[in-house]
Scaffold this motif. Sequence first.
Motif, mmCIF file in Angstrom:
data_model
loop_
_atom_site.group_PDB
_atom_site.id
_atom_site.type_symbol
_atom_site.label_atom_id
_atom_site.label_comp_id
_atom_site.label_asym_id
_atom_site.label_seq_id
_atom_site.Cartn_x
_atom_site.Cartn_y
_atom_site.Cartn_z
ATOM 1 N N TYR A 165 9.200 -1.131 9.843
ATOM 2 C CA TYR A 165 8.917 -2.506 9.460
ATOM 3 C C TYR A 165 9.890 -2.879 8.345
ATOM 4 C CZ TYR A 165 4.493 -2.006 12.001
ATOM 5 O OH TYR A 165 3.533 -1.793 12.961
ATOM 6 N N MET A 166 10.917 -3.679 8.656
ATOM 7 C CA MET A 166 11.867 -4.106 7.649
ATOM 8 C C MET A 166 11.436 -5.452 7.082
ATOM 9 S SD MET A 166 14.011 -1.693 7.342
ATOM 10 C CE MET A 166 15.111 -2.583 6.240
ATOM 11 N N LYS A 197 1.311 -12.049 3.335
ATOM 12 C CA LYS A 197 1.458 -11.923 4.776
ATOM 13 C C LYS A 197 1.751 -10.504 5.238
ATOM 14 C CE LYS A 197 3.101 -16.688 5.341
ATOM 15 N NZ LYS A 197 4.193 -17.531 5.859
ATOM 16 N N MET A 198 1.902 -9.581 4.294
ATOM 17 C CA MET A 198 2.169 -8.193 4.678
ATOM 18 C C MET A 198 0.897 -7.533 5.188
ATOM 19 S SD MET A 198 4.779 -6.672 1.815
ATOM 20 C CE MET A 198 6.407 -7.364 1.597
ATOM 21 N N PRO A 199 1.030 -6.477 6.026
ATOM 22 C CA PRO A 199 -0.168 -5.783 6.547
ATOM 23 C C PRO A 199 -1.023 -5.212 5.402
ATOM 24 C CG PRO A 199 1.816 -5.128 7.737
ATOM 25 C CD PRO A 199 2.279 -5.927 6.576
ATOM 26 N N ALA A 200 -2.307 -5.025 5.673
ATOM 27 C CA ALA A 200 -3.229 -4.527 4.633
ATOM 28 C C ALA A 200 -2.862 -3.115 4.189
ATOM 29 C CB ALA A 200 -4.663 -4.561 5.158
ATOM 30 N N TRP A 201 -2.334 -2.316 5.123
ATOM 31 C CA TRP A 201 -2.008 -0.940 4.765
ATOM 32 C C TRP A 201 -0.788 -0.827 3.871
ATOM 33 C CZ3 TRP A 201 2.824 -0.625 6.569
ATOM 34 C CH2 TRP A 201 3.173 -1.312 7.737
ATOM 35 N N ARG A 211 -1.192 0.026 -0.469
ATOM 36 C CA ARG A 211 -1.253 1.382 -1.016
ATOM 37 C C ARG A 211 0.110 2.074 -0.927
ATOM 38 N NH1 ARG A 211 -3.675 4.238 -4.851
ATOM 39 N NH2 ARG A 211 -4.016 6.427 -4.281
ATOM 40 N N ALA A 212 0.862 1.806 0.151
ATOM 41 C CA ALA A 212 2.194 2.403 0.278
ATOM 42 C C ALA A 212 3.113 1.905 -0.821
ATOM 43 C CB ALA A 212 2.775 2.099 1.654
ATOM 44 N N LEU A 213 2.971 0.608 -1.187
ATOM 45 C CA LEU A 213 3.770 0.080 -2.288
ATOM 46 C C LEU A 213 3.416 0.766 -3.610
ATOM 47 C CD1 LEU A 213 3.741 -3.738 -1.423
ATOM 48 C CD2 LEU A 213 5.731 -2.230 -1.414
ATOM 49 N N GLN A 214 2.145 1.040 -3.819
ATOM 50 C CA GLN A 214 1.718 1.708 -5.051
ATOM 51 C C GLN A 214 2.263 3.127 -5.147
ATOM 52 O OE1 GLN A 214 -2.549 1.526 -5.056
ATOM 53 N NE2 GLN A 214 -2.616 -0.705 -5.324
ATOM 54 N N LYS A 215 2.440 3.784 -4.024
ATOM 55 C CA LYS A 215 2.941 5.158 -4.010
ATOM 56 C C LYS A 215 4.427 5.252 -4.353
ATOM 57 C CE LYS A 215 -0.501 7.866 -2.969
ATOM 58 N NZ LYS A 215 -0.845 9.039 -3.776
ATOM 59 N N ARG A 216 5.159 4.137 -4.321
ATOM 60 C CA ARG A 216 6.570 4.105 -4.718
ATOM 61 C C ARG A 216 7.403 5.155 -3.981
ATOM 62 N NH1 ARG A 216 7.169 -0.482 -5.861
ATOM 63 N NH2 ARG A 216 9.177 0.032 -6.846
ATOM 64 N N GLY A 217 7.351 5.153 -2.697
ATOM 65 C CA GLY A 217 8.176 6.046 -1.900
ATOM 66 C C GLY A 217 7.451 7.246 -1.342
ATOM 67 N N GLY A 267 11.380 -1.874 3.169
ATOM 68 C CA GLY A 267 10.526 -1.912 4.345
ATOM 69 C C GLY A 267 9.576 -0.735 4.361
ATOM 70 N N PHE A 268 8.985 -0.441 5.544
ATOM 71 C CA PHE A 268 8.003 0.621 5.668
ATOM 72 C C PHE A 268 8.269 1.413 6.946
ATOM 73 C CE2 PHE A 268 6.066 -2.906 3.438
ATOM 74 C CZ PHE A 268 5.548 -2.295 2.299
ATOM 75 N N LEU A 269 8.218 2.738 6.820
ATOM 76 C CA LEU A 269 8.321 3.620 7.982
ATOM 77 C C LEU A 269 6.910 4.089 8.325
ATOM 78 C CD1 LEU A 269 9.999 5.208 10.037
ATOM 79 C CD2 LEU A 269 10.185 7.046 8.337
ATOM 80 N N VAL A 270 6.463 3.860 9.548
ATOM 81 C CA VAL A 270 5.092 4.187 9.972
ATOM 82 C C VAL A 270 5.168 5.138 11.162
ATOM 83 C CG1 VAL A 270 2.898 3.283 10.809
ATOM 84 C CG2 VAL A 270 4.273 1.944 9.191
ATOM 85 N N VAL A 271 4.427 6.276 11.038
ATOM 86 C CA VAL A 271 4.312 7.243 12.130
ATOM 87 C C VAL A 271 2.863 7.200 12.600
ATOM 88 C CG1 VAL A 271 4.639 9.609 12.869
ATOM 89 C CG2 VAL A 271 6.071 8.678 11.041
#
Length: 574
Positions: free
Chosen positions: A103-104, A132-136, A139-145, A178-182
């Motif tokens: 997700y870029m 407008k970003m997904p709810a998940w 928390r990923a933003l808070q983890k900073r990578g 962005g976000f990498l999701v598996v």
Amino acid sequence: MAFALFIIGPFLIVGWVSAYKTERSMQEELGRTMLQLAKQNHATIAKSMSAVNDKTITFLGNHLFNRTEFNTFWSNVETLGQMKRADEILERWSSDGTQYSLYMINKEDKRTLVDLSGKESGFKYIEDDASKMPAWSERALQKRGAGVFRLIASPAGVTSISFVRSVLNAQNYNDVLGFLVVSNLEVYLTRDLLNIQLPERSGIFLFNDVNELLMQAGSDELPEDSLSALANPEGSSYHFAGEGGERWLYALSYEPEYHTRLVYRVPLQSVSGGSKEFQWVIMALSAVYLVLVLLFVLYLLRIVVRPLHRLVAITKIYEPGVPLDAAHGRELLRSDEFGILYGAFLKMTRRLDRSFEENYLMKIEQKETELATLHSQITPHLLYNTLDSIYWYAVGKGNRDVGGMVKDLSRLLRIGLSKGKTMIPIGEEIEHASAYCRLQMKRYPDKFEVLYDIDEEAKKYATPKVILQPLIENAIFHAVSGMDGEGEIRIRIRCTDAEIEMAVEDNGFLPVDIGRLERITRGELADKGYGIRNVHQRVQLHFGEAFGLSYAPREGGGVIAKINLPRREYKNTH
């Protein structure tokens, strides 16, 4: 009644308490075992999670970043060809059953030719707007990578376990690209969760850091009250809970890297088996056994109490020194235990009678010994008085040298005997040594001199008597007696922090074998040096092996004999 009150009652109470304690101990052991099993299972799951994390790091390093430079291809996807290339890259990484999605954040307002909102995997753009970003993503933003595990629903409404990692700008970590999701990680983690065979109706539950139930295995659901109780703790533990009239064992394993919790919920009855029923059977058998014992005790009372009363009556009439009439207790002379006991009692009375007679004779001998002791005390007193009379006679006749020698001899004998005491003050020991030196200086006139270096504080401490005289005697006879006025003996006594140091040194010119003197002191040459060996042994007898006599060569010639003693104040016990 006494047997029932003091034997059966305590036995039943102890049995019940033991059964209760055993059950509790067994439950605690089951809890520890189940917790260890949960930790091992959780460690396996954590390894799989780490493998997913490592794989995403590899993906970012291979495709998004070249060293520290961001691959701008991913932020400029617009055409169908670019979209197909991006999806092919992500699809290759999804070969193990998982789905990779990128997700870029569309910061440059790129417009694709097709609508990407319905895509379940592959490449997507998301708006650069937090609302407008997904709810998940929060928390990923808070983890900073760092990565997090979440339940994410696809556009089709299918929820799966997913690993989410924010993609940070290598030049500015505050800039999220962005976000990498598996997704579909349940196919990857299920084998780890189900590799443990638990009893029937057991459940296994895996929670993430926000208390989402990621996975579960087993037939039973986790009750709501138990879910709230397990939501907060960080740490591994186990506890027991009653639910629906049944006892349950909960084992909770906490994994700090991804903040996941693995919970085992096991019905206690399924693991403890029929142990409680077995305990009740044991209690019932014990009760039957006690009843049989009670009947046997009643039988014993009948054959024991009567002869016991008879033996007690015979014991009451016995007086030491008065022979016991053989007619008493004749019925007790039998082959059972009471016969043996009565025989032993008769032997005891005979020994007591003999002891009574021997005690009387010992008292007579003690009186005779006391008279002999008084007589032995009179003899030294008579000797002191006689020497004192000789001293005053010699002084009266003007022969002060003889008078002084007699006085020194009297002092030697008085301190040497010391009324039978073995310990004397160091001050008296110095007087004894001085008297001996004066006598020897009369015997060897103008041969040597004696110098004293005495610490006055040391005179109040205790010492075994006559330990300096043998050392002075050796110094005179073996060193200075033939030195024609050049001989010198120095007696030195010093106080240290915890010890008293005594030393007798001479300036003898003859060579001395210090090693031989040490062997004599230790008793290795038993036919030599009785005096110094006696001094060393008496000091160690009173104060221990840390103290005693030792020898050292004197600088300039001669020998130094040293005695070290502990600082113990003298207490006169007479």
